[in-house]
Enzyme design. Structure first.
Site, short mmCIF file in Angstrom:
data_model
loop_
_atom_site.label_atom_id
_atom_site.label_comp_id
_atom_site.label_asym_id
_atom_site.label_seq_id
_atom_site.Cartn_x
_atom_site.Cartn_y
_atom_site.Cartn_z
N LYS A 14 24.57 -52.70 -21.62
CA LYS A 14 24.33 -51.42 -20.93
C LYS A 14 25.59 -50.56 -20.87
O LYS A 14 25.53 -49.36 -21.10
CB LYS A 14 23.92 -51.64 -19.46
CG LYS A 14 22.66 -52.39 -19.23
CD LYS A 14 22.29 -52.39 -17.74
CE LYS A 14 23.31 -53.05 -16.83
NZ LYS A 14 23.49 -54.49 -17.00
N ARG A 89 20.14 -52.28 -8.05
CA ARG A 89 20.08 -53.70 -8.40
C ARG A 89 19.11 -54.47 -7.52
O ARG A 89 18.96 -55.67 -7.70
CB ARG A 89 21.47 -54.30 -8.26
CG ARG A 89 22.24 -54.22 -9.59
CD ARG A 89 23.27 -55.20 -9.54
NE ARG A 89 24.02 -55.78 -10.53
CZ ARG A 89 24.97 -55.29 -11.29
NH1 ARG A 89 25.20 -54.02 -11.31
NH2 ARG A 89 25.67 -56.04 -12.06
N ARG A 123 33.18 -61.74 -24.14
CA ARG A 123 33.57 -60.40 -23.68
C ARG A 123 35.01 -60.42 -23.17
O ARG A 123 35.43 -61.34 -22.49
CB ARG A 123 32.63 -59.96 -22.55
CG ARG A 123 32.98 -58.60 -21.98
CD ARG A 123 31.79 -57.92 -21.40
NE ARG A 123 31.49 -58.37 -20.04
CZ ARG A 123 30.49 -57.88 -19.31
NH1 ARG A 123 29.70 -56.95 -19.81
NH2 ARG A 123 30.27 -58.32 -18.11
N ARG A 156 36.97 -61.04 -17.51
CA ARG A 156 36.66 -60.68 -16.13
C ARG A 156 36.38 -61.96 -15.34
O ARG A 156 35.75 -62.87 -15.87
CB ARG A 156 35.40 -59.80 -16.10
CG ARG A 156 35.70 -58.32 -16.13
CD ARG A 156 34.48 -57.47 -16.34
NE ARG A 156 33.32 -57.82 -15.51
CZ ARG A 156 32.16 -57.16 -15.55
NH1 ARG A 156 32.02 -56.11 -16.36
NH2 ARG A 156 31.15 -57.51 -14.81
N ARG A 167 25.08 -64.78 -11.63
CA ARG A 167 24.67 -63.39 -11.92
C ARG A 167 23.29 -63.34 -12.59
O ARG A 167 22.49 -62.46 -12.30
CB ARG A 167 25.72 -62.72 -12.81
CG ARG A 167 27.01 -62.43 -12.03
CD ARG A 167 28.16 -62.14 -12.96
NE ARG A 167 28.05 -60.87 -13.62
CZ ARG A 167 28.65 -60.56 -14.75
NH1 ARG A 167 29.40 -61.45 -15.37
NH2 ARG A 167 28.52 -59.37 -15.26
P1 AMP Z 1 28.65 -55.00 -13.45
O1 AMP Z 1 29.92 -54.46 -13.98
O2 AMP Z 1 27.56 -53.97 -13.35
O3 AMP Z 1 28.20 -56.26 -14.16
O4 AMP Z 1 28.93 -55.43 -11.94
C1 AMP Z 1 29.88 -56.43 -11.63
C2 AMP Z 1 29.68 -56.91 -10.19
O5 AMP Z 1 29.85 -55.81 -9.28
C3 AMP Z 1 28.30 -57.45 -9.87
O6 AMP Z 1 28.16 -58.82 -10.24
C4 AMP Z 1 28.26 -57.26 -8.36
O7 AMP Z 1 29.05 -58.22 -7.69
C5 AMP Z 1 28.95 -55.91 -8.20
N1 AMP Z 1 27.98 -54.79 -8.30
C6 AMP Z 1 27.93 -53.82 -9.25
N2 AMP Z 1 26.93 -52.96 -9.02
C7 AMP Z 1 26.33 -53.40 -7.87
C8 AMP Z 1 25.21 -52.96 -7.12
N3 AMP Z 1 24.50 -51.89 -7.49
N4 AMP Z 1 24.89 -53.67 -6.00
C9 AMP Z 1 25.58 -54.75 -5.61
N5 AMP Z 1 26.63 -55.23 -6.29
C10 AMP Z 1 27.00 -54.57 -7.42
#
Ligand code: AMP
Length: 217
Positions: A14, A89, A123, A156, A167
């Site tokens: 994404k 989410r 990644r 990361r 996740r």
């Molecule tokens: P991402 O980069 O989108 O994979 O997000 C990394 C981490 O950030 C996730 O595993 C959550 O811990 C947190 N996170 C990102 N977006 C959200 C969201 N909309 N709601 C809650 N936690 C989020």
């Protein structure tokens, strides 16, 4: 108007596609993950609270994420459209978003979980500018260094296997129900996220064009 949401499990691509489409359409790429990681790096009170949840692969509490998102959605550059990546989410976030703005199209990305795990383990990430690479499909020009700023690439913390398992579970339990929610609202455009970034980008473009048809752009 282009108010677009990208929905899909971690590792599906994404972020890569959102960065591309945001350049093409001239609308900002709003990634709640990137906004949260910046807050963590800047050691703001919100970032300090989010950090532990993120490392463990859990969702950050809705009130924190909403605070950060509302600020960003209210900025002048987001008034003519946006591309939301990583939000909503869960159902409560989708309802909060509906109170803030209309969504024109939700593009959902689909990939088998074995491929997701493979992609997440290869990644690499630039802690300085948040660019993402993949050791197999999208390696940096110089090994271990960001193409844009030369910073050392790292994994990361939440791409480590323990956090990845959490996740994927969180996605299945809390985020996947949003597919039915947006399908019911007639907004969902599912795409196959396998193949090269160029192949996926072509499917994303078609989905957005189809989803925006008949609307005032
Ligand atoms: P991402 O980069 O989108 O994979 O997000 C990394 C981490 O950030 C996730 O595993 C959550 O811990 C947190 N996170 C990102 N977006 C959200 C969201 N909309 N709601 C809650 N936690 C989020």
């Amino acid at each position: 108007m282009r108010r677009i949401v990208f929905l899909g499990p971690p590792g599906v691509g994404k972020g890569t596609q959102a960065a591309r489409l945001s350049r093409e359409l001239g609308v900002p790429h709003l990634s709640t993950g990137d906004l949260l990681r910046s807050a963590v790096a800047a050691r703001t009170p919100l970032g300090r609270e989010a950090d532990g949840h993120m490392r463990a692969g859990r969702l950050v509490p809705d009130d924190l994420v909403l605070r950060i998102l509302k600020d960003r959605l209210g900025a002048p550059d987001a008034q003519a459209g946006f591309l939301l990546d990583g939000f909503p989410r869960n159902l409560a976030q989708a309802e909060a978003l509906a109170r803030l703005t209309v969504v024109d199209v939700v593009v959902s990305f689909d990939l088998p979980s074995a491929t997701l795990i493979e992609r997440l383990s290869s990644r690499r990430w630039c802690p300085k500018c948040q660019s993402t690479y993949n050791l197999v499909s999208q390696p940096p020009r110089a090994a271990g260094r960001c193409d844009k700023d030369g910073a050392e690439l790292v994994q990361r913390p939440d791409d480590r296997p323990e956090a990845v398992a959490t996740r994927l579970k969180v996605y299945a339990e809390q985020t996947a129900p949003l597919l039915d929610h947006y399908r019911g609202a007639g907004r969902l455009r599912p795409i196959d996220a396998s193949g090269s970034p160029d192949e996926v980008a072509a499917r994303v473009r078609a989905a957005v064009a189809e989803g925006s048809r008949g609307q005032v752009l």
